[in-house]
Design a protein around this motif. Sequence first.
Motif, PDB file in Angstrom:
ATOM      1  N   THR C  34      26.200   6.636  60.152  1.00 21.11           N
ATOM      2  CA  THR C  34      25.226   6.066  61.087  1.00 21.11           C
ATOM      3  C   THR C  34      23.789   6.221  60.601  1.00 21.11           C
ATOM      4  N   HIS C  35      23.602   6.885  59.478  1.00 23.48           N
ATOM      5  CA  HIS C  35      22.239   7.131  59.007  1.00 23.48           C
ATOM      6  C   HIS C  35      21.567   5.819  58.602  1.00 23.48           C
ATOM      7  N   PRO C  36      20.295   5.636  58.986  1.00 21.25           N
ATOM      8  CA  PRO C  36      19.653   4.335  58.752  1.00 21.25           C
ATOM      9  C   PRO C  36      19.505   3.978  57.271  1.00 21.25           C
ATOM     10  N   VAL C  37      19.449   4.942  56.373  1.00 25.20           N
ATOM     11  CA  VAL C  37      19.291   4.610  54.954  1.00 25.20           C
ATOM     12  C   VAL C  37      20.650   4.562  54.247  1.00 25.20           C
ATOM     13  N   GLY C  38      21.374   5.666  54.311  1.00 26.64           N
ATOM     14  CA  GLY C  38      22.614   5.734  53.540  1.00 26.64           C
ATOM     15  C   GLY C  38      23.735   4.889  54.119  1.00 26.64           C
ATOM     16  N   ARG C  39      23.786   4.797  55.435  1.00 24.94           N
ATOM     17  CA  ARG C  39      24.820   4.006  56.113  1.00 24.94           C
ATOM     18  C   ARG C  39      26.217   4.232  55.526  1.00 24.94           C
ATOM     19  N   GLY C  40      26.565   5.486  55.404  1.00 17.37           N
ATOM     20  CA  GLY C  40      27.921   5.800  54.969  1.00 17.37           C
ATOM     21  C   GLY C  40      28.104   5.922  53.472  1.00 17.37           C
ATOM     22  N   ARG C  41      27.001   5.815  52.715  1.00 18.54           N
ATOM     23  CA  ARG C  41      27.159   5.901  51.262  1.00 18.54           C
ATOM     24  C   ARG C  41      26.401   7.098  50.690  1.00 18.54           C
ATOM     25  N   LEU C  42      26.937   7.642  49.609  1.00 18.13           N
ATOM     26  CA  LEU C  42      26.232   8.601  48.771  1.00 18.13           C
ATOM     27  C   LEU C  42      26.521   8.213  47.334  1.00 18.13           C
ATOM     28  N   CYS C  43      25.693   8.703  46.403  1.00 21.04           N
ATOM     29  CA  CYS C  43      25.954   8.417  44.986  1.00 21.04           C
ATOM     30  C   CYS C  43      26.680   9.596  44.360  1.00 21.04           C
ATOM     31  N   VAL C  44      26.919   9.536  43.065  1.00 21.05           N
ATOM     32  CA  VAL C  44      27.665  10.609  42.397  1.00 21.05           C
ATOM     33  C   VAL C  44      26.946  11.948  42.550  1.00 21.05           C
ATOM     34  N   ARG C  45      25.613  11.925  42.560  1.00 19.58           N
ATOM     35  CA  ARG C  45      24.895  13.198  42.722  1.00 19.58           C
ATOM     36  C   ARG C  45      25.056  13.709  44.148  1.00 19.58           C
ATOM     37  N   GLY C  46      24.839  12.809  45.112  1.00 18.84           N
ATOM     38  CA  GLY C  46      24.905  13.207  46.516  1.00 18.84           C
ATOM     39  C   GLY C  46      26.267  13.739  46.924  1.00 18.84           C
ATOM     40  N   TRP C  47      27.314  13.164  46.339  1.00 18.24           N
ATOM     41  CA  TRP C  47      28.672  13.604  46.669  1.00 18.24           C
ATOM     42  C   TRP C  47      28.979  14.991  46.100  1.00 18.24           C
ATOM     43  N   HIS C  48      28.104  15.502  45.232  1.00 19.35           N
ATOM     44  CA  HIS C  48      28.385  16.802  44.618  1.00 19.35           C
ATOM     45  C   HIS C  48      27.278  17.817  44.859  1.00 19.35           C
ATOM     46  N   ILE C  49      26.464  17.574  45.868  1.00 18.90           N
ATOM     47  CA  ILE C  49      25.322  18.472  46.086  1.00 18.90           C
ATOM     48  C   ILE C  49      25.799  19.859  46.512  1.00 18.90           C
ATOM     49  N   HIS C  50      26.981  19.931  47.122  1.00 21.29           N
ATOM     50  CA  HIS C  50      27.489  21.252  47.505  1.00 21.29           C
ATOM     51  C   HIS C  50      27.848  22.080  46.281  1.00 21.29           C
ATOM     52  N   GLU C  51      28.167  21.418  45.189  1.00 17.38           N
ATOM     53  CA  GLU C  51      28.449  22.184  43.967  1.00 17.38           C
ATOM     54  C   GLU C  51      27.174  22.893  43.493  1.00 17.38           C
ATOM     55  N   LEU C  52      26.060  22.158  43.564  1.00 14.79           N
ATOM     56  CA  LEU C  52      24.789  22.764  43.181  1.00 14.79           C
ATOM     57  C   LEU C  52      24.456  23.933  44.103  1.00 14.79           C
ATOM     58  N   LEU C  53      24.663  23.731  45.397  1.00 15.57           N
ATOM     59  CA  LEU C  53      24.259  24.752  46.363  1.00 15.57           C
ATOM     60  C   LEU C  53      25.124  26.003  46.267  1.00 15.57           C
ATOM     61  N   ASN C  54      26.286  25.878  45.653  1.00 19.73           N
ATOM     62  CA  ASN C  54      27.163  27.042  45.488  1.00 19.73           C
ATOM     63  C   ASN C  54      26.994  27.716  44.136  1.00 19.73           C
ATOM     64  N   THR C  55      26.092  27.214  43.321  1.00 17.44           N
ATOM     65  CA  THR C  55      26.016  27.761  41.974  1.00 17.44           C
ATOM     66  C   THR C  55      25.640  29.245  41.994  1.00 17.44           C
ATOM     67  N   GLU C  56      26.175  29.943  41.035  1.00 20.98           N
ATOM     68  CA  GLU C  56      25.799  31.348  40.873  1.00 20.98           C
ATOM     69  C   GLU C  56      24.586  31.486  39.951  1.00 20.98           C
ATOM     70  N   GLU C  57      24.166  30.378  39.384  1.00 22.38           N
ATOM     71  CA  GLU C  57      23.013  30.430  38.475  1.00 22.38           C
ATOM     72  C   GLU C  57      21.710  30.355  39.267  1.00 22.38           C
ATOM     73  N   ARG C  58      21.594  31.265  40.189  1.00 24.28           N
ATOM     74  CA  ARG C  58      20.403  31.335  41.032  1.00 24.28           C
ATOM     75  C   ARG C  58      19.505  32.469  40.563  1.00 24.28           C
ATOM     76  N   ILE C  59      18.214  32.309  40.835  1.00 16.44           N
ATOM     77  CA  ILE C  59      17.312  33.445  40.697  1.00 16.44           C
ATOM     78  C   ILE C  59      17.563  34.292  41.937  1.00 16.44           C
ATOM     79  N   SER C  60      18.012  35.512  41.743  1.00 20.12           N
ATOM     80  CA  SER C  60      18.487  36.260  42.904  1.00 20.12           C
ATOM     81  C   SER C  60      17.463  37.227  43.468  1.00 20.12           C
ATOM     82  N   ARG C  61      16.611  37.794  42.610  1.00 18.68           N
ATOM     83  CA  ARG C  61      15.686  38.828  43.108  1.00 18.68           C
ATOM     84  C   ARG C  61      14.282  38.600  42.565  1.00 18.68           C
TER      85      ARG C  61
END
Lengths: 353, 280, 658
Positions: C34-61
Amino acid sequence: MTMHLLAKSDVPRFLSALSGRFEMYGPQVHPESGDVFFDLAADGSRIRLDAPIPVNSPKFAVFPHWERILSYAYDRENKEVKIIPEDLVRPKALVGVRACDLTGLLCFDRFFLGQEFVDEFYRAHRRKIFIVSVTCTAPFPQCFCVCTDSGPYAAEGYDVNLTDLGESYLLEPGSEAGRALAAELGLAEAGPDAARRRDEAVDRSISLFEAKAVENKAWISRAVNRLTTGFVKNETWEYIGKQCFECGACSFVCPSCSCFNIEDVNRQSGGTDRLRTWDSCSFEGYARMAGEHNPRRPVEDRRNKRFFCKLSYSQSKKYLRPGCVGCGRCVRVCPGDIGMTNVVTAIRRDITG
Amino acid sequence: MDMTRNAAAVSLPVPAEITQIREEIEDVKTFYFRFEDPELERSFPIRSGQFVMCTVFGAGEFAVSLPWSPEQDRRHLSVRSVGKVTSALHGLRVGDKIGIRGPFGNGFPFAELSGRNLIYVAGGIGLIPLRSSIVHALLHREDFGRIILLYGAKSSRELMYRPNIEEWRKRDGFETYVTIDRPEPGWDGETGFVHTLIEKANVPIENTTAFVCGPPVMFNAVIGELSRRGLKDDCIISTLERHMKCGIGKCQHCAIGRTLVCTDGPVYTYKQIKTLGETI
Amino acid sequence: MSYQTGVCNFCGTGCGHLMQVENGAVRGVFPSSTHPVGRGRLCVRGWHIHELLNTEERISRPQLRTDGALIPVFWDRALDEVALRLAGFSGGEIGFWASPRSSNEDIYSMVRLARAVFRSPNISLQSDAWYRSTVEVLREGSGRPGAYGSISDIRNADFILVVGTDLTRQNPIIASDIHFAARRGADVVTLSTRKTQMSRLSGTHLQNRPGTKKMVLAALAKVLLEADRGGASSAAVSIEGSDAFLKEMEGVNLDRIEQDCGLPLPTLRETALRLKAAPKAVFVFSTGISGLNRETVALIWNLFLVAGKAGRDGCAILPATGVSNLAGANDCGAGPGVLPGSGPLPDEAAAARFKGLWGAEAEIGPGRPVEDLLADASSKIKALVVCDHDPEINLYADRLKSLEYVVYLGSYANPFTDLAQAVLPTTTFVEADGTYTNTERRIQLNRRKVDPRFESRPAWEIFSALAARRGAFWPFRSSADVQEEITRAVPAYAGATHAALEAAFGGIQWPLGAERPFGPFRFVEAGLVSGPAPAGDEFPLRLMAGKSYYYWHQNNIMKKTFIPRREYNALLLLYPQGLVDVHPDDAAALGLRDKRPVRVVSARGAMTPLVRVTDEVPPGTVYAPYFVGAMIPDFLVPHAGAVERGEDAVIPVRLEKV
């Protein structure tokens, strides 16, 4: 099996009986976006059996988008390795599963459990699943389950199927567990005309496809025939391939797509997780080999890979039916407008000239 | 073929200790190992031509064909360092642990090969997946007709399993031909591409099965020569290598057309390969 | 429900997604139908953004460099140290490098820290020059520094002109809208030297010679001017700025156009007339590293005007932003020449506004972009505050190493941490509330969904804490407070509070409140258009550099995912040393073979990538997608401005077989 009537006023009692013993999943309307998601529900109050077809397929409950399948810790100094299996078994009730999605789950069962090897991670997820399917008494614009023989009424695979008969649901147990639930709830037995009324509801639903399922242009059987015999012209695949944005969406929303990726990720806190995540055969890197050439280069080859998987006879043997279940989700999410129905149309045009 | 297959370790890798490492050729090392579990160490049944999934802890998992024979033979893997995981394996030392799942795959159809001539044609590291079968065939020498190895590499430095080859050369009833692409100082053996050995070895065609493994250019040249001499497509067998994640027919990474290399293969006849519609 | 609404943080399209959150972690993502821009679509990057958010390669401290090594410290210690060290420099000695991925709140806080606390006007974004000049052209032409019209105009357009980079890679969902329009029957024209997926999906591909984009745009405008002259009166003459424009157009010689651009005049004439006749026309071009320079954008705008599209319903000009909040960062003042919501400095009204908001001491004058200061050997720059910046180390390596003090704030490990004296971990976009502004001026609130991972904190909070340590006590207790100040600081954002955005699923497009609408429209000076320098005998081929498939911000972010990283590696695997695209005719003439090395020689440098033989480039042209880091320092950097000019830069080269 004996059929029962579930009064609509009794639905909360029915759902709370399930939520008492299962993690309960069902269709819910997102309060902000209005999207319908098949999702975990804290209790039955959020579940809407009458909501439109969810944007996601319930497959994620047995085949999560992203999940740890095992972990290990290797102490290199002492040469000690500890491999820790993941306990994936959870009692889950999937409520309000539509016939197309249930058919997808049956494809999963046959594929993950019925081939030479059993996928143990899938089996763990699947072990304690209770399925409540619902008959679609009217189609949605994207639907074409009547073409893929996967709806609007679920023929098998449920513990309980519900058909809306107006003031109440017709409840058909499909398993011993379903029968026990009906008995426990003390539901009245349905009268002798119940089966007839259900059939009428299904027939009415089918008759509505012409008017309501307007995105439905699929004549699957001709395409199956054509794909299986390999008589689809290269130009047709090129036409389809040119429009593919390679996003993977068709696979991710598909109730029967099961390709996955596995990655080992080292945690900052120590130890390694082995993750299993959704993948798609339409990606260029999918089949690549370390240090070698990619055997599956041209985009049109990769496209036809997925459509072969959904429609060809050889793949259907693994599912005991075509992989496509007619839910129409790929049509809605495809940035390139090459959802299944358009592909089938392209193949048919190729046939007709 | 039995429809439901068993493997010692299907889903969870089982730990094994590296007991010896040998540098074979540049970028290729052989890792001898033993299982931590004495039961597995005693019995880990395999068929020639199968593969295992090998976990390098902290790096990942990869598919690798089995070079050891089903009979008494030390368990080992010969691996070329090509990516993140295999190069991590190359960084391991004796005493380090690895994880093993498997064995998987169909293996060579030895039940159908009894009494036949066996021709092994390998290029470079293509000898790795054939080694198991060669050792197996030599242990059952009386079951077969002529057994011939035709092996080639770019240079003498790129010949795999040289100690084995030296040993095989001395065996009666095993004909060994080794060639390198170009002459080099100190090499008094054959030179030229491996398919030229087919003529030199006077390879039989009747009642013969050829095992062919190697890079695509070599593979095609050898197949061309064998076919020209009349060897039928279903008498030529090879093993295919594909990117794999699960090994048990589920992840679909190794799908080629209708076949899954992990469960339908990795061993195919050339007749089957021709219908796959993809490159080798 | 485990699915929570949010906005994709990759490109500037701003697609709506639902993030699946389980047990305090992101476990999946789905497009919102229902989103006015995406309207049900994401691209290859958008479909994998959770992979980025789960990365362990974070600056931790938080970490401080002690005896050459970064040592983890407590937050207070790190903040004390950073505040104290920065205070040791004068404002002119500190540069602030902001990130177009940061939220508006983070950007605004950084600008305030720079100008009001450390009194430095030297603030820039990595894409500053590109986007800044684009929005300045649009401000001059339309009265508003942003997109004119909306993405949704694409779907109803009759005529769509796409200029430059492959939108299917950079802003895939915008490209998808164009594709749907084409399938509905819209007339889609792509102007690009390379064949791209976008050009293949277009009805007309104007495949110009490298470096002639401006000439083609000018020619299209000239055709319309000439066609108009036959009518009663030229509408263009009545538009402000027409004198200069008409003069510029006089210099365009249509008779030479085919010779110079490689495109037949009749094709251009037909295209221009179709544009003129189309009731609803939309122009889309990409900004960012392969963006278009000021003159090109001015020509695009002037063509839009002369075709009579400005002020017409359903007509739009969309500068597609390559990074999530590039537009918002610009609105919030992340540039040396502007204050939040101001025009080019000096801007009296803005000056008064910020003296009021930030105090009389604030530095409200113009500064210089950090890139300029780093490139200019005589500049006084000694310290740098960098927020979530993709490494541009390649470009300024030596100067960066010579700086006295570098502070790096970011979520993900990157090479900047190797030269920073202080490293501060920041939250990702799912770990803090924030607003983001997309390509079409749509401000969207993205809610915090999970707790900050490791010890990360939102950047605005870090900037606040640093300010407090210098005696400036900001009234911010939440990012909603920061946004509230933004609604007063940036007039176009008036009313865009968190509460208002929360109530509007899909966000709100500025201008809000009492802001006047677009207009009056005027021509923007584009300068005289000249032809490309002829290729000489010594360097007979023209090399252009640009983005590649799956290449996105030098892939520091993509490398932390599984699938997008693999897809990037698929190309890298085939061409590990990088590649240049060469047309089959040129390859045959020079005896070059696919996947074999070739020496590319220019007057200033040489490199040895692999050849990819492809008809995606026209004969005589070599295309170097700079997805392999080393190609930039080895080859492009010696060509002053080549990286900055993106696809407009044309470098004469010769190819030598290796």
